[in-house]
Write an enzyme that holds these catalytic residues in place. Structure first.
Site, PDB file in Angstrom:
ATOM      1  N   HIS A 140       0.850  -1.210   0.000  1.00 39.73           N
ATOM      2  CA  HIS A 140       0.000   0.000   0.000  1.00 39.73           C
ATOM      3  C   HIS A 140       0.880   1.253   0.000  1.00 39.73           C
ATOM      4  O   HIS A 140       0.620   2.215  -0.720  1.00 39.73           O
ATOM      5  CB  HIS A 140      -0.872   0.059   1.268  1.00 39.73           C
ATOM      6  CG  HIS A 140      -1.938  -0.989   1.371  1.00 39.73           C
ATOM      7  ND1 HIS A 140      -2.108  -1.764   2.483  1.00 39.73           N
ATOM      8  CD2 HIS A 140      -2.908  -1.354   0.494  1.00 39.73           C
ATOM      9  CE1 HIS A 140      -3.145  -2.581   2.289  1.00 39.73           C
ATOM     10  NE2 HIS A 140      -3.642  -2.350   1.100  1.00 39.73           N
TER      11      HIS A 140
ATOM     12  N   LYS B 132     -16.629  -7.388   6.973  1.00 40.79           N
ATOM     13  CA  LYS B 132     -15.861  -8.341   7.786  1.00 40.79           C
ATOM     14  C   LYS B 132     -15.530  -7.679   9.121  1.00 40.79           C
ATOM     15  O   LYS B 132     -15.592  -6.452   9.223  1.00 40.79           O
ATOM     16  CB  LYS B 132     -14.547  -8.730   7.094  1.00 40.79           C
ATOM     17  CG  LYS B 132     -14.596  -8.625   5.592  1.00 40.79           C
ATOM     18  CD  LYS B 132     -13.234  -8.361   4.969  1.00 40.79           C
ATOM     19  CE  LYS B 132     -13.350  -7.593   3.677  1.00 40.79           C
ATOM     20  NZ  LYS B 132     -12.087  -7.238   3.062  1.00 40.79           N
TER      21      LYS B 132
ATOM     22  N   ARG C  75      -1.965  -6.066  -8.198  1.00 41.71           N
ATOM     23  CA  ARG C  75      -0.722  -6.788  -7.900  1.00 41.71           C
ATOM     24  C   ARG C  75      -0.492  -7.909  -8.897  1.00 41.71           C
ATOM     25  O   ARG C  75       0.637  -8.183  -9.290  1.00 41.71           O
ATOM     26  CB  ARG C  75      -0.798  -7.416  -6.494  1.00 41.71           C
ATOM     27  CG  ARG C  75      -0.791  -6.416  -5.387  1.00 41.71           C
ATOM     28  CD  ARG C  75      -1.233  -7.038  -4.097  1.00 41.71           C
ATOM     29  NE  ARG C  75      -2.619  -7.495  -4.223  1.00 41.71           N
ATOM     30  CZ  ARG C  75      -3.373  -7.878  -3.209  1.00 41.71           C
ATOM     31  NH1 ARG C  75      -2.878  -7.908  -1.991  1.00 41.71           N
ATOM     32  NH2 ARG C  75      -4.618  -8.260  -3.397  1.00 41.71           N
TER      33      ARG C  75
ATOM     34  N   SER D  97      -3.056  -7.530   3.166  1.00 41.55           N
ATOM     35  CA  SER D  97      -3.367  -7.339   4.587  1.00 41.55           C
ATOM     36  C   SER D  97      -3.850  -8.651   5.201  1.00 41.55           C
ATOM     37  O   SER D  97      -3.504  -8.994   6.333  1.00 41.55           O
ATOM     38  CB  SER D  97      -4.460  -6.293   4.761  1.00 41.55           C
ATOM     39  OG  SER D  97      -4.046  -5.062   4.246  1.00 41.55           O
TER      40      SER D  97
HETATM   41  O1  PNS Z   1      -9.006  -2.735   0.395  1.00 46.49           O
HETATM   42  P1  PNS Z   1     -10.303  -3.260  -0.156  1.00 46.49           P
HETATM   43  O2  PNS Z   1     -11.077  -3.963   0.916  1.00 46.49           O
HETATM   44  O3  PNS Z   1     -10.100  -4.104  -1.387  1.00 46.49           O
HETATM   45  O4  PNS Z   1     -11.144  -1.942  -0.613  1.00 46.49           O
HETATM   46  C1  PNS Z   1     -12.422  -2.077  -1.153  1.00 46.49           C
HETATM   47  C2  PNS Z   1     -13.125  -0.701  -1.266  1.00 46.49           C
HETATM   48  C3  PNS Z   1     -13.094   0.030   0.041  1.00 46.49           C
HETATM   49  C4  PNS Z   1     -12.415   0.121  -2.311  1.00 46.49           C
HETATM   50  C5  PNS Z   1     -14.569  -0.976  -1.743  1.00 46.49           C
HETATM   51  O5  PNS Z   1     -15.147  -1.964  -0.930  1.00 46.49           O
HETATM   52  C6  PNS Z   1     -15.450   0.271  -1.703  1.00 46.49           C
HETATM   53  O6  PNS Z   1     -15.284   1.160  -2.492  1.00 46.49           O
HETATM   54  N1  PNS Z   1     -16.408   0.293  -0.745  1.00 46.49           N
HETATM   55  C7  PNS Z   1     -17.300   1.412  -0.562  1.00 46.49           C
HETATM   56  C8  PNS Z   1     -18.735   1.036  -0.951  1.00 46.49           C
HETATM   57  C9  PNS Z   1     -18.932   1.143  -2.448  1.00 46.49           C
HETATM   58  O7  PNS Z   1     -18.841   2.182  -3.048  1.00 46.49           O
HETATM   59  N2  PNS Z   1     -19.236  -0.032  -3.048  1.00 46.49           N
HETATM   60  C10 PNS Z   1     -19.451  -0.151  -4.465  1.00 46.49           C
HETATM   61  C11 PNS Z   1     -18.140  -0.368  -5.200  1.00 46.49           C
HETATM   62  S1  PNS Z   1     -18.429  -0.643  -6.902  1.00 46.49           S
END
Ligand code: PNS
Length: 182
Positions: free
Chosen positions: A35, A59, A108, A146
């Site tokens: 990150h 989660k 990645r 993570s």
């Molecule tokens: O680090 P992660 O868990 O892969 O991040 C995922 C994240 C936070 C980018 C994604 O879950 C997100 O944008 N959540 C906010 C809710 C949202 O907008 N959901 C629709 C995405 S298309």
């Protein structure tokens, strides 16, 4: 007569990257060196980068949003154009509220691609003017996540070099008194 771009919308003058505000969203539970590598790359491209920590996690997170923000603030403190915040709800709504033009995400390996593409296209459907920009971390971090960091640490393995030193210390604190093997 106005010109149309390939997306069908009118062609507008390009905005220099340095004038672009980008959001790097994620769970960051906890932040890894992968990150951090991405923060560094994105901070060189964009005028301002907001690292945005998702709060309404499905989660059960290991670190609270406040703990994750504190760690992120500490490890990104040398980047003058980087700030750290939390967000909840839809990312596109948060991006509009922050007046951001771009979302930064890391890819990645090929395995990340399907999930990332689906999210990027769904976000584009919701907010057509918001662009998702994918960056690749250094090869040495392509296998770091993570989830694996938490799992390795919890079972007594070494996460040295995978996370910033401060995160390693916080992991140790988090697990002190708990049943960490090793
Ligand atoms: O680090 P992660 O868990 O892969 O991040 C995922 C994240 C936070 C980018 C994604 O879950 C997100 O944008 N959540 C906010 C809710 C949202 O907008 N959901 C629709 C995405 S298309």
């Amino acid at each position: 007569m106005h010109k149309e771009g390939s997306s069908g919308s009118p062609v507008t003058s390009p905005r220099p990257m340095a004038a672009t505000r980008a959001i790097y969203p994620g769970s960051f539970d906890p932040i890894t060196n992968g990150h951090l590598d991405l923060v560094e790359r994105a901070s060189k491209l964009f005028g301002h980068l907001v690292v945005a920590v998702l709060t309404n996690f499905e989660k059960r997170p290991l670190f609270t949003p406040e703990e994750r923000v504190a760690m992120l603030e500490q490890v990104t403190k040398d980047y003058r154009n980087v700030s750290v915040e939390t967000f909840g709800g839809l990312l596109v709504d948060y991006a509009a509220q922050k007046k951001a033009q771009a979302i930064v995400r890391g890819i990645r390996a090929f395995s990340d691609f399907e999930y990332e593409m689906q999210m990027a296209l769904m976000n584009r459907k919701l907010a057509p003017k918001l662009e998702t920009v994918f960056l690749m971390p250094a090869e040495s971090y392509t296998y770091v996540s993570s989830r694996l960091v938490r799992e390795i640490f919890c079972h007594g393995g070494s996460v040295k070099g995978l996370v910033p030193q401060l995160v390693e210390e916080q992991l140790r604190k988090k697990f002190s008194g708990k049943n960490r093997k090793g």
